[in-house]
Enzyme design. Sequence first.
Site, PDB file in Angstrom:
ATOM      1  N   LYS A 291       1.368  -1.409   0.273  1.00  0.00           N
ATOM      2  CA  LYS A 291      -0.105  -0.124   0.119  1.00  0.00           C
ATOM      3  C   LYS A 291       0.888   1.467  -0.074  1.00  0.00           C
ATOM      4  O   LYS A 291       0.276   2.507  -1.024  1.00  0.00           O
ATOM      5  CB  LYS A 291      -0.937   0.140   0.651  1.00  0.00           C
ATOM      6  CG  LYS A 291      -2.093  -1.459   1.132  1.00  0.00           C
ATOM      7  CD  LYS A 291      -3.475  -0.336   1.201  1.00  0.00           C
ATOM      8  CE  LYS A 291      -4.360  -1.950   0.841  1.00  0.00           C
ATOM      9  NZ  LYS A 291      -4.556  -3.229   1.925  1.00  0.00           N
TER      10      LYS A 291
ATOM     11  N   GLU B 122      -9.730   6.670   3.224  1.00  0.00           N
ATOM     12  CA  GLU B 122     -10.570   5.211   4.152  1.00  0.00           C
ATOM     13  C   GLU B 122      -9.746   4.396   4.128  1.00  0.00           C
ATOM     14  O   GLU B 122      -8.907   4.354   3.580  1.00  0.00           O
ATOM     15  CB  GLU B 122     -11.487   5.208   3.310  1.00  0.00           C
ATOM     16  CG  GLU B 122     -11.201   3.662   2.439  1.00  0.00           C
ATOM     17  CD  GLU B 122      -9.889   4.288   1.138  1.00  0.00           C
ATOM     18  OE1 GLU B 122      -9.975   5.467   0.654  1.00  0.00           O
ATOM     19  OE2 GLU B 122      -9.312   3.587   0.865  1.00  0.00           O
TER      20      GLU B 122
ATOM     21  N   SER C  47       2.156 -10.064  -0.742  1.00  0.00           N
ATOM     22  CA  SER C  47       1.228  -8.703  -0.877  1.00  0.00           C
ATOM     23  C   SER C  47       2.043  -7.624   0.714  1.00  0.00           C
ATOM     24  O   SER C  47       1.787  -6.417   0.765  1.00  0.00           O
ATOM     25  CB  SER C  47      -0.362  -8.167  -0.891  1.00  0.00           C
ATOM     26  OG  SER C  47      -1.083  -9.209   0.082  1.00  0.00           O
TER      27      SER C  47
HETATM   28  C1  LIG Z   1      -5.323  -4.001   1.328  1.00  0.00           C
HETATM   29  C2  LIG Z   1      -4.844  -4.930   1.083  1.00  0.00           C
HETATM   30  C3  LIG Z   1      -4.995  -6.309   0.277  1.00  0.00           C
HETATM   31  C4  LIG Z   1      -6.464  -5.808  -0.488  1.00  0.00           C
HETATM   32  O1  LIG Z   1      -5.897  -4.763  -1.234  1.00  0.00           O
HETATM   33  P1  LIG Z   1      -5.649  -4.742  -3.148  1.00  0.00           P
HETATM   34  O2  LIG Z   1      -6.335  -3.262  -3.472  1.00  0.00           O
HETATM   35  O3  LIG Z   1      -6.325  -5.994  -3.331  1.00  0.00           O
HETATM   36  O4  LIG Z   1      -4.086  -5.236  -3.335  1.00  0.00           O
HETATM   37  C5  LIG Z   1      -4.059  -6.888   0.487  1.00  0.00           C
HETATM   38  N1  LIG Z   1      -3.133  -7.628   0.212  1.00  0.00           N
HETATM   39  C6  LIG Z   1      -2.810  -7.063   1.748  1.00  0.00           C
HETATM   40  C7  LIG Z   1      -1.636  -7.052   2.757  1.00  0.00           C
HETATM   41  C8  LIG Z   1      -3.165  -5.466   2.319  1.00  0.00           C
HETATM   42  O5  LIG Z   1      -2.947  -5.104   3.047  1.00  0.00           O
END
Ligand SMILES: *Cc1c(COP(=O)(O)O)cnc(C)c1O
Length: 398
Positions: free
Chosen positions: A90, A112, A380
Amino acid sequence: MKSYQVDENGFYGRFGGSYIPEILYKTVENLKENYLPIIESEEFQAEYRQLLRDYVGRPSPLYYAKRMSERYGCKLFLKREDLNHTGAHKINNAIGQILIAKKMGKTRIVAETGAGQHGVATATVCALMDMPCRVYMGALDVQRQRPNVERMKMLGAEVFPVESGNKTLKDATSEAIRDWCCHPSDTFYIIGSTVGPHPYPDMVARLQSIISEEIKWQLQDKIGRDYPDYLMACVGGGSNAAGTIYHYIDDERVKLVLGEAGGLGYETAKTAASMTIGTVGILHGSRIKLMQTEDGQIIEPYSISAGLDYPGTGPIHCNLHEQGRAMVIPINDDEALRAAFELTRLEGIIPALESSHALAMLPRMKHLFSPDDVVVLTVSGRGDKDMETYLKAFKQFG
Ligand SMILES: *Cc1c(COP(=O)(O)O)cnc(C)c1O
Protein backbone atom coordinates in the site's frame (compact mmCIF):
# COMPACT_ATOMS: atom_id res chain seq x y z
CA MET A 1 -4.20 -4.44 -30.97
CA LYS A 2 -6.76 -5.14 -28.27
CA SER A 3 -5.74 -3.65 -24.92
CA TYR A 4 -6.93 -4.28 -21.41
CA GLN A 5 -5.66 -0.89 -20.23
CA VAL A 6 -8.04 1.98 -19.58
CA ASP A 7 -9.65 3.66 -22.62
CA GLU A 8 -9.84 7.43 -23.22
CA ASN A 9 -13.18 7.63 -21.40
CA GLY A 10 -11.98 5.90 -18.24
CA PHE A 11 -13.52 2.50 -19.01
CA TYR A 12 -12.24 -1.06 -19.03
CA GLY A 13 -14.74 -2.75 -21.34
CA ARG A 14 -18.09 -1.98 -19.72
CA PHE A 15 -16.54 -1.36 -16.28
CA GLY A 16 -15.14 1.78 -14.67
CA GLY A 17 -16.10 5.34 -15.60
CA SER A 18 -16.74 8.24 -13.27
CA TYR A 19 -20.17 8.36 -11.61
CA ILE A 20 -19.84 11.24 -9.19
CA PRO A 21 -21.99 13.96 -7.63
CA GLU A 22 -21.88 17.27 -9.46
CA ILE A 23 -20.07 18.97 -6.58
CA LEU A 24 -16.98 16.79 -7.23
CA TYR A 25 -17.05 17.21 -11.00
CA LYS A 26 -14.47 20.02 -11.19
CA THR A 27 -12.15 18.33 -8.68
CA VAL A 28 -12.18 14.99 -10.49
CA GLU A 29 -11.81 16.72 -13.90
CA ASN A 30 -8.83 18.60 -12.51
CA LEU A 31 -7.22 15.37 -11.31
CA LYS A 32 -7.97 13.71 -14.65
CA GLU A 33 -6.16 16.51 -16.50
CA ASN A 34 -3.17 16.56 -14.18
CA TYR A 35 -2.32 13.04 -13.02
CA LEU A 36 -0.57 11.83 -16.17
CA PRO A 37 1.53 14.96 -16.80
CA ILE A 38 2.56 14.90 -13.12
CA ILE A 39 3.38 11.16 -13.01
CA GLU A 40 5.32 11.41 -16.25
CA SER A 41 7.30 14.52 -15.20
CA GLU A 42 11.00 14.17 -14.45
CA GLU A 43 10.58 15.95 -11.12
CA PHE A 44 7.90 13.50 -9.89
CA GLN A 45 9.79 10.45 -11.11
CA ALA A 46 13.00 11.54 -9.37
CA GLU A 47 11.29 12.12 -6.02
CA TYR A 48 9.00 9.05 -6.23
CA ARG A 49 11.82 6.66 -7.13
CA GLN A 50 14.18 8.06 -4.52
CA LEU A 51 11.53 7.51 -1.82
CA LEU A 52 10.70 3.99 -3.09
CA ARG A 53 14.39 3.13 -2.86
CA ASP A 54 15.51 4.81 0.36
CA TYR A 55 12.28 4.99 2.36
CA VAL A 56 10.22 1.96 1.27
CA GLY A 57 13.26 -0.27 0.69
CA ARG A 58 12.70 -1.15 -2.98
CA PRO A 59 13.33 -3.07 -5.09
CA SER A 60 11.52 -5.76 -3.14
CA PRO A 61 13.21 -9.15 -3.60
CA LEU A 62 11.99 -11.74 -6.10
CA TYR A 63 12.62 -14.87 -4.05
CA TYR A 64 12.90 -18.37 -5.53
CA ALA A 65 10.93 -20.55 -3.09
CA LYS A 66 12.66 -23.90 -3.44
CA ARG A 67 10.62 -26.04 -1.07
CA MET A 68 7.28 -24.64 -2.26
CA SER A 69 8.43 -25.19 -5.86
CA GLU A 70 9.09 -28.86 -5.12
CA ARG A 71 5.69 -29.24 -3.55
CA TYR A 72 3.79 -27.65 -6.43
CA GLY A 73 5.84 -28.93 -9.37
CA CYS A 74 6.82 -25.57 -10.87
CA LYS A 75 9.42 -22.82 -10.47
CA LEU A 76 7.80 -20.55 -7.90
CA PHE A 77 9.08 -17.04 -7.29
CA LEU A 78 7.61 -14.87 -4.53
CA LYS A 79 7.47 -11.09 -5.03
CA ARG A 80 8.14 -9.88 -1.51
CA GLU A 81 5.93 -6.79 -0.96
CA ASP A 82 5.73 -7.94 2.67
CA LEU A 83 9.23 -6.54 3.16
CA ASN A 84 8.22 -2.95 2.37
CA HIS A 85 8.16 -0.22 5.04
CA THR A 86 4.78 -0.48 6.87
CA GLY A 87 4.45 -4.11 5.81
CA ALA A 88 2.56 -4.20 2.52
CA HIS A 89 2.32 -2.87 -1.03
CA LYS A 90 0.00 0.00 0.00
CA ILE A 91 2.88 2.39 0.67
CA ASN A 92 3.86 2.47 -3.06
CA ASN A 93 0.51 4.07 -3.86
CA ALA A 94 0.33 6.33 -0.79
CA ILE A 95 3.72 7.90 -1.59
CA GLY A 96 2.76 8.48 -5.20
CA GLN A 97 -0.59 10.07 -4.37
CA ILE A 98 0.77 12.41 -1.70
CA LEU A 99 3.37 13.68 -4.17
CA ILE A 100 0.58 14.29 -6.70
CA ALA A 101 -1.48 16.07 -3.98
CA LYS A 102 1.45 18.38 -3.21
CA LYS A 103 2.06 19.18 -6.88
CA MET A 104 -1.64 20.08 -7.19
CA GLY A 105 -1.38 22.49 -4.25
CA LYS A 106 -3.62 20.48 -1.88
CA THR A 107 -3.11 21.07 1.83
CA ARG A 108 -5.22 18.39 3.53
CA ILE A 109 -5.48 14.61 3.10
CA VAL A 110 -8.41 12.26 3.71
CA ALA A 111 -8.40 8.48 3.34
CA GLU A 112 -10.56 5.44 4.09
CA THR A 113 -9.32 2.26 5.66
CA GLY A 114 -10.65 -1.21 6.48
CA ALA A 115 -8.04 -3.31 8.26
CA GLY A 116 -6.02 -0.15 8.78
CA GLN A 117 -3.18 -0.96 6.38
CA HIS A 118 -4.00 1.84 3.94
CA GLY A 119 -4.70 4.16 6.87
CA VAL A 120 -1.26 3.45 8.31
CA ALA A 121 0.41 3.93 4.91
CA THR A 122 -1.39 7.26 4.43
CA ALA A 123 -0.69 8.46 7.99
CA THR A 124 2.97 7.54 7.39
CA VAL A 125 3.37 9.60 4.23
CA CYS A 126 1.43 12.50 5.84
CA ALA A 127 3.92 12.51 8.71
CA LEU A 128 6.75 12.43 6.19
CA MET A 129 5.30 15.34 4.18
CA ASP A 130 3.90 17.31 7.13
CA MET A 131 0.29 17.23 5.90
CA PRO A 132 -2.82 17.08 8.13
CA CYS A 133 -4.58 13.74 7.71
CA ARG A 134 -8.02 12.39 8.58
CA VAL A 135 -8.65 8.66 8.20
CA TYR A 136 -12.25 7.36 8.06
CA MET A 137 -12.67 3.92 9.54
CA GLY A 138 -15.79 1.90 10.35
CA ALA A 139 -16.48 1.90 14.11
CA LEU A 140 -16.47 -1.90 14.11
CA ASP A 141 -13.07 -1.97 12.38
CA VAL A 142 -11.74 0.58 14.90
CA GLN A 143 -12.52 -1.98 17.60
CA ARG A 144 -11.20 -4.98 15.64
CA GLN A 145 -7.95 -3.37 14.48
CA ARG A 146 -6.72 -1.60 17.63
CA PRO A 147 -2.96 -1.78 16.92
CA ASN A 148 -3.32 -0.08 13.53
CA VAL A 149 -5.55 2.63 15.05
CA GLU A 150 -2.83 3.29 17.60
CA ARG A 151 -0.15 3.41 14.91
CA MET A 152 -2.17 5.99 12.93
CA LYS A 153 -2.64 8.13 16.03
CA MET A 154 1.06 7.97 16.90
CA LEU A 155 1.82 9.06 13.34
CA GLY A 156 -0.32 12.16 13.94
CA ALA A 157 -3.44 11.24 11.95
CA GLU A 158 -6.97 11.84 13.17
CA VAL A 159 -8.92 8.57 13.09
CA PHE A 160 -12.63 9.19 12.55
CA PRO A 161 -14.89 6.23 13.53
CA VAL A 162 -17.86 5.86 11.15
CA GLU A 163 -21.10 4.79 12.85
CA SER A 164 -23.32 4.42 9.76
CA GLY A 165 -24.27 1.21 7.93
CA ASN A 166 -22.37 -1.90 8.91
CA LYS A 167 -19.57 0.27 10.36
CA THR A 168 -16.95 -1.26 8.05
CA LEU A 169 -14.94 -0.37 4.91
CA LYS A 170 -17.83 0.45 2.56
CA ASP A 171 -19.23 2.93 5.11
CA ALA A 172 -15.80 4.46 5.75
CA THR A 173 -15.36 4.97 1.99
CA SER A 174 -18.77 6.65 1.67
CA GLU A 175 -17.90 8.97 4.56
CA ALA A 176 -14.51 9.88 3.07
CA ILE A 177 -16.27 10.77 -0.19
CA ARG A 178 -18.73 12.94 1.78
CA ASP A 179 -15.81 14.80 3.42
CA TRP A 180 -14.20 15.29 0.00
CA CYS A 181 -17.49 16.74 -1.32
CA CYS A 182 -17.44 19.35 1.49
CA HIS A 183 -13.82 20.39 0.92
CA PRO A 184 -13.14 19.77 -2.77
CA SER A 185 -10.71 22.65 -3.30
CA ASP A 186 -8.12 22.06 -0.55
CA THR A 187 -8.51 18.32 0.15
CA PHE A 188 -6.95 15.38 -1.68
CA TYR A 189 -8.60 11.99 -1.24
CA ILE A 190 -5.93 9.24 -1.22
CA ILE A 191 -7.83 6.09 -2.26
CA GLY A 192 -6.14 2.86 -1.21
CA SER A 193 -7.01 0.54 -4.08
CA THR A 194 -7.92 0.39 -7.77
CA VAL A 195 -11.49 1.50 -7.04
CA GLY A 196 -13.39 4.80 -7.18
CA PRO A 197 -14.10 7.08 -10.15
CA HIS A 198 -11.72 7.39 -13.09
CA PRO A 199 -8.83 8.32 -12.95
CA TYR A 200 -8.29 6.58 -9.58
CA PRO A 201 -8.09 2.94 -10.80
CA ASP A 202 -5.61 3.88 -13.54
CA MET A 203 -3.62 6.20 -11.24
CA VAL A 204 -3.35 3.57 -8.49
CA ALA A 205 -2.44 0.84 -11.02
CA ARG A 206 0.36 3.04 -12.43
CA LEU A 207 1.68 3.82 -8.94
CA GLN A 208 1.71 0.07 -8.13
CA SER A 209 3.16 -0.87 -11.54
CA ILE A 210 6.63 -0.64 -10.00
CA ILE A 211 5.92 -4.25 -8.90
CA SER A 212 5.78 -5.67 -12.44
CA GLU A 213 8.49 -3.28 -13.64
CA GLU A 214 10.82 -4.93 -11.12
CA ILE A 215 9.55 -8.47 -11.87
CA LYS A 216 10.62 -7.94 -15.52
CA TRP A 217 14.26 -7.20 -14.85
CA GLN A 218 14.48 -9.53 -11.86
CA LEU A 219 13.26 -12.47 -13.99
CA GLN A 220 15.66 -11.46 -16.78
CA ASP A 221 18.52 -11.56 -14.24
CA LYS A 222 17.46 -14.87 -12.70
CA ILE A 223 16.17 -16.97 -15.59
CA GLY A 224 17.26 -15.06 -18.71
CA ARG A 225 13.68 -14.34 -19.77
CA ASP A 226 11.64 -11.32 -18.72
CA TYR A 227 8.21 -12.91 -18.42
CA PRO A 228 6.67 -15.74 -16.37
CA ASP A 229 4.15 -18.36 -17.46
CA TYR A 230 1.80 -17.49 -14.61
CA LEU A 231 1.23 -14.39 -12.48
CA MET A 232 -0.76 -14.87 -9.30
CA ALA A 233 -2.11 -12.38 -6.74
CA CYS A 234 -4.99 -11.84 -4.34
CA VAL A 235 -7.70 -9.29 -5.14
CA GLY A 236 -9.62 -7.07 -2.74
CA GLY A 237 -10.11 -3.79 -4.59
CA GLY A 238 -7.34 -4.97 -6.87
CA SER A 239 -4.23 -2.80 -6.36
CA ASN A 240 -1.52 -5.38 -5.62
CA ALA A 241 -2.83 -7.53 -8.47
CA ALA A 242 -2.97 -4.52 -10.81
CA GLY A 243 0.66 -3.67 -9.99
CA THR A 244 1.74 -7.29 -10.45
CA ILE A 245 0.20 -7.61 -13.92
CA TYR A 246 0.54 -4.03 -15.22
CA HIS A 247 3.41 -4.58 -17.66
CA TYR A 248 2.10 -7.99 -18.77
CA ILE A 249 -1.60 -7.22 -19.09
CA ASP A 250 -1.57 -7.33 -22.91
CA ASP A 251 1.07 -10.10 -23.14
CA GLU A 252 -0.98 -13.25 -23.73
CA ARG A 253 2.02 -15.52 -23.10
CA VAL A 254 1.46 -14.74 -19.41
CA LYS A 255 -1.55 -16.35 -17.75
CA LEU A 256 -3.19 -14.30 -15.00
CA VAL A 257 -4.68 -15.99 -11.95
CA LEU A 258 -6.49 -13.96 -9.28
CA GLY A 259 -7.70 -15.07 -5.86
CA GLU A 260 -10.74 -13.40 -4.32
CA ALA A 261 -12.20 -13.97 -0.86
CA GLY A 262 -14.68 -16.83 -0.79
CA GLY A 263 -15.30 -16.47 2.95
CA LEU A 264 -17.21 -19.56 4.09
CA GLY A 265 -17.99 -20.41 0.45
CA TYR A 266 -19.18 -18.33 -2.52
CA GLU A 267 -22.47 -20.24 -2.52
CA THR A 268 -23.18 -19.14 1.09
CA ALA A 269 -24.30 -15.75 2.39
CA LYS A 270 -20.91 -15.36 4.10
CA THR A 271 -18.65 -14.41 1.20
CA ALA A 272 -16.84 -11.54 -0.51
CA ALA A 273 -16.44 -13.27 -3.90
CA SER A 274 -17.87 -10.34 -5.83
CA MET A 275 -16.46 -11.26 -9.26
CA THR A 276 -17.77 -14.81 -8.99
CA ILE A 277 -21.27 -14.05 -7.70
CA GLY A 278 -21.69 -10.27 -8.13
CA THR A 279 -23.82 -8.36 -10.61
CA VAL A 280 -23.07 -5.10 -12.40
CA GLY A 281 -23.79 -1.93 -10.48
CA ILE A 282 -22.28 1.38 -9.40
CA LEU A 283 -20.43 1.81 -6.13
CA HIS A 284 -18.15 4.64 -5.01
CA GLY A 285 -18.16 6.27 -8.44
CA SER A 286 -17.38 3.25 -10.60
CA ARG A 287 -19.32 0.61 -12.56
CA ILE A 288 -18.12 -2.74 -11.23
CA LYS A 289 -19.28 -6.19 -10.22
CA LEU A 290 -20.72 -6.02 -6.72
CA MET A 291 -22.76 -7.96 -4.22
CA GLN A 292 -26.24 -6.47 -4.20
CA THR A 293 -29.88 -7.38 -3.82
CA GLU A 294 -32.26 -7.22 -6.78
CA ASP A 295 -33.11 -3.62 -5.86
CA GLY A 296 -29.48 -2.59 -5.66
CA GLN A 297 -28.94 -2.63 -1.89
CA ILE A 298 -25.42 -3.67 -0.99
CA ILE A 299 -25.10 -7.13 0.55
CA GLU A 300 -22.58 -6.99 3.37
CA PRO A 301 -19.48 -8.98 2.46
CA TYR A 302 -17.69 -11.41 4.71
CA SER A 303 -14.09 -12.63 4.72
CA ILE A 304 -11.70 -13.70 7.46
CA SER A 305 -9.35 -11.14 5.94
CA ALA A 306 -10.31 -7.53 6.62
CA GLY A 307 -8.33 -6.33 3.58
CA LEU A 308 -10.50 -8.38 1.19
CA ASP A 309 -13.79 -7.60 2.93
CA TYR A 310 -15.25 -5.24 0.27
CA PRO A 311 -18.56 -5.80 -1.59
CA GLY A 312 -17.05 -5.13 -5.02
CA THR A 313 -13.88 -5.44 -7.11
CA GLY A 314 -12.23 -2.68 -9.12
CA PRO A 315 -13.09 -2.29 -12.83
CA ILE A 316 -9.73 -3.53 -14.17
CA HIS A 317 -10.22 -7.03 -12.80
CA CYS A 318 -13.96 -7.18 -13.51
CA ASN A 319 -13.08 -6.68 -17.17
CA LEU A 320 -10.16 -9.16 -17.20
CA HIS A 321 -12.49 -11.73 -15.67
CA GLU A 322 -15.38 -11.06 -18.04
CA GLN A 323 -13.12 -11.14 -21.11
CA GLY A 324 -11.58 -14.43 -19.99
CA ARG A 325 -8.10 -12.81 -19.79
CA ALA A 326 -7.78 -13.68 -16.09
CA MET A 327 -8.87 -16.76 -14.19
CA VAL A 328 -10.58 -15.86 -10.90
CA ILE A 329 -10.66 -18.37 -8.04
CA PRO A 330 -12.68 -17.81 -4.87
CA ILE A 331 -10.63 -19.00 -1.89
CA ASN A 332 -12.33 -19.89 1.37
CA ASP A 333 -11.14 -18.88 4.86
CA ASP A 334 -9.89 -22.37 5.74
CA GLU A 335 -7.88 -22.69 2.51
CA ALA A 336 -6.22 -19.34 3.21
CA LEU A 337 -5.34 -20.36 6.77
CA ARG A 338 -3.86 -23.67 5.58
CA ALA A 339 -1.77 -21.80 2.99
CA ALA A 340 -0.47 -19.36 5.61
CA PHE A 341 0.80 -22.17 7.83
CA GLU A 342 2.29 -23.98 4.84
CA LEU A 343 4.35 -20.98 3.68
CA THR A 344 5.44 -20.34 7.25
CA ARG A 345 6.68 -23.89 7.77
CA LEU A 346 8.22 -24.45 4.31
CA GLU A 347 9.85 -21.07 3.75
CA GLY A 348 9.87 -19.26 7.11
CA ILE A 349 7.66 -16.43 5.85
CA ILE A 350 4.47 -15.46 7.72
CA PRO A 351 2.20 -13.88 5.09
CA ALA A 352 -0.74 -11.50 5.56
CA LEU A 353 -4.12 -13.21 5.48
CA GLU A 354 -4.90 -11.42 2.22
CA SER A 355 -1.72 -12.78 0.59
CA SER A 356 -2.63 -16.25 1.88
CA HIS A 357 -5.57 -16.14 -0.55
CA ALA A 358 -3.04 -15.93 -3.39
CA LEU A 359 -0.92 -18.76 -1.93
CA ALA A 360 -4.02 -20.95 -1.50
CA MET A 361 -4.48 -20.98 -5.29
CA LEU A 362 -1.33 -23.13 -5.67
CA PRO A 363 -3.02 -26.42 -4.68
CA ARG A 364 -5.91 -25.52 -7.02
CA MET A 365 -3.50 -24.86 -9.90
CA LYS A 366 -1.03 -27.70 -9.31
CA HIS A 367 -2.56 -30.03 -11.93
CA LEU A 368 -1.97 -27.38 -14.62
CA PHE A 369 1.72 -26.71 -13.80
CA SER A 370 4.61 -28.42 -15.55
CA PRO A 371 8.07 -28.49 -13.90
CA ASP A 372 9.50 -25.80 -16.21
CA ASP A 373 6.63 -23.37 -15.67
CA VAL A 374 7.72 -20.11 -14.08
CA VAL A 375 5.16 -18.84 -11.58
CA VAL A 376 5.43 -15.42 -9.92
CA LEU A 377 3.15 -14.91 -6.93
CA THR A 378 2.93 -11.61 -5.06
CA VAL A 379 3.06 -11.77 -1.28
CA SER A 380 1.23 -8.47 -0.77
CA GLY A 381 1.95 -8.08 2.95
CA ARG A 382 3.27 -9.61 6.13
CA GLY A 383 1.30 -11.41 8.79
CA ASP A 384 2.14 -9.45 11.97
CA LYS A 385 -1.31 -7.85 11.98
CA ASP A 386 -2.98 -11.28 11.67
CA MET A 387 -1.22 -13.09 14.50
CA GLU A 388 -4.34 -13.21 16.67
CA THR A 389 -6.30 -14.96 13.91
CA TYR A 390 -3.42 -17.33 13.16
CA LEU A 391 -3.02 -18.30 16.81
CA LYS A 392 -6.73 -19.10 17.03
CA ALA A 393 -6.32 -21.39 14.02
CA PHE A 394 -3.13 -23.00 15.31
CA LYS A 395 -4.76 -26.14 16.70
CA GLN A 396 -6.42 -26.94 13.39
CA PHE A 397 -3.70 -25.95 10.91
CA GLY A 398 -0.41 -25.55 12.82
C1 LIG B 1 -5.24 -4.00 1.46
C2 LIG B 1 -4.52 -5.25 1.21
C3 LIG B 1 -4.88 -6.13 0.17
C4 LIG B 1 -6.10 -5.92 -0.70
O1 LIG B 1 -6.09 -4.77 -1.47
P1 LIG B 1 -5.76 -4.77 -3.02
O2 LIG B 1 -6.04 -3.36 -3.40
O3 LIG B 1 -6.66 -5.74 -3.69
O4 LIG B 1 -4.34 -5.13 -3.18
C5 LIG B 1 -4.11 -7.26 -0.05
N1 LIG B 1 -3.05 -7.54 0.73
C6 LIG B 1 -2.67 -6.73 1.75
C7 LIG B 1 -1.50 -7.11 2.57
C8 LIG B 1 -3.38 -5.57 2.02
O5 LIG B 1 -3.01 -4.77 3.04
